[in-house]
Design a protein around this motif. Sequence first.
Motif, mmCIF file in Angstrom:
data_model
loop_
_atom_site.group_PDB
_atom_site.id
_atom_site.type_symbol
_atom_site.label_atom_id
_atom_site.label_comp_id
_atom_site.label_asym_id
_atom_site.label_seq_id
_atom_site.Cartn_x
_atom_site.Cartn_y
_atom_site.Cartn_z
ATOM 1 N N ILE A 114 11.692 -3.375 -10.554
ATOM 2 C CA ILE A 114 12.670 -4.243 -11.194
ATOM 3 C C ILE A 114 14.041 -3.795 -10.705
ATOM 4 O O ILE A 114 14.348 -2.605 -10.688
ATOM 5 C CB ILE A 114 12.562 -4.143 -12.726
ATOM 6 N N ASN A 137 16.816 -3.803 -11.960
ATOM 7 C CA ASN A 137 17.717 -3.246 -12.955
ATOM 8 C C ASN A 137 17.308 -1.846 -13.409
ATOM 9 O O ASN A 137 17.875 -1.304 -14.336
ATOM 10 C CB ASN A 137 17.787 -4.192 -14.155
ATOM 11 N N ASN A 165 24.019 -7.692 -13.215
ATOM 12 C CA ASN A 165 22.562 -7.669 -13.341
ATOM 13 C C ASN A 165 22.124 -7.363 -14.768
ATOM 14 O O ASN A 165 21.117 -7.897 -15.235
ATOM 15 C CB ASN A 165 21.954 -6.667 -12.362
ATOM 16 N N ASP A 166 22.861 -6.506 -15.469
ATOM 17 C CA ASP A 166 22.542 -6.240 -16.878
ATOM 18 C C ASP A 166 22.660 -7.511 -17.715
ATOM 19 O O ASP A 166 21.809 -7.801 -18.553
ATOM 20 C CB ASP A 166 23.465 -5.159 -17.449
ATOM 21 N N ASN A 216 19.894 -9.919 -16.866
ATOM 22 C CA ASN A 216 18.646 -9.412 -17.434
ATOM 23 C C ASN A 216 18.575 -9.699 -18.931
ATOM 24 O O ASN A 216 17.537 -10.109 -19.447
ATOM 25 C CB ASN A 216 18.530 -7.915 -17.158
ATOM 26 N N LEU A 245 15.735 -13.241 -14.869
ATOM 27 C CA LEU A 245 15.314 -12.236 -13.892
ATOM 28 C C LEU A 245 15.186 -12.807 -12.486
ATOM 29 O O LEU A 245 15.230 -12.067 -11.508
ATOM 30 C CB LEU A 245 13.992 -11.617 -14.328
ATOM 31 N N VAL A 303 18.653 -12.283 -10.569
ATOM 32 C CA VAL A 303 19.248 -10.949 -10.479
ATOM 33 C C VAL A 303 19.524 -10.642 -9.015
ATOM 34 O O VAL A 303 18.714 -10.918 -8.140
ATOM 35 C CB VAL A 303 18.301 -9.894 -11.098
#
Length: 104
Positions: free
Chosen positions: A23, A25, A71-72, A75, A80, A83
């Motif tokens: 992932i 993140n 990206n946070d 997310n 997703l 991202v």
Amino acid sequence: ISWSRSLGVDLSILPRFRWVQFILNTEPFRGLLAGHFLRRIFNTYHGQLPSPEDPVLRSVEWIVCVWQRLNDILNKLGLLDVVLGPCMFFKCPLEKQDHELILE
């Protein structure tokens, strides 16, 4: 070896493999961009890290923070699929040592 025999061997090995989910993140990807930029800055400045007040270093830190923050947020929104990976920032022109060019 016949095809059926080799296929049987392949099928017996298949359950031993595990899928690893990456992932963007989480580690190891979360620190990938910062590490890449630090290596390039280290090479650009001939084995020395610039001072913390250096505009190039501050620009790179800003880019990494914005990338991680974006990206946070994506997310948390459950997006997703959108991202951003670090690859789009790898061609950032750090070698020119011009912070305005880096932030373009």
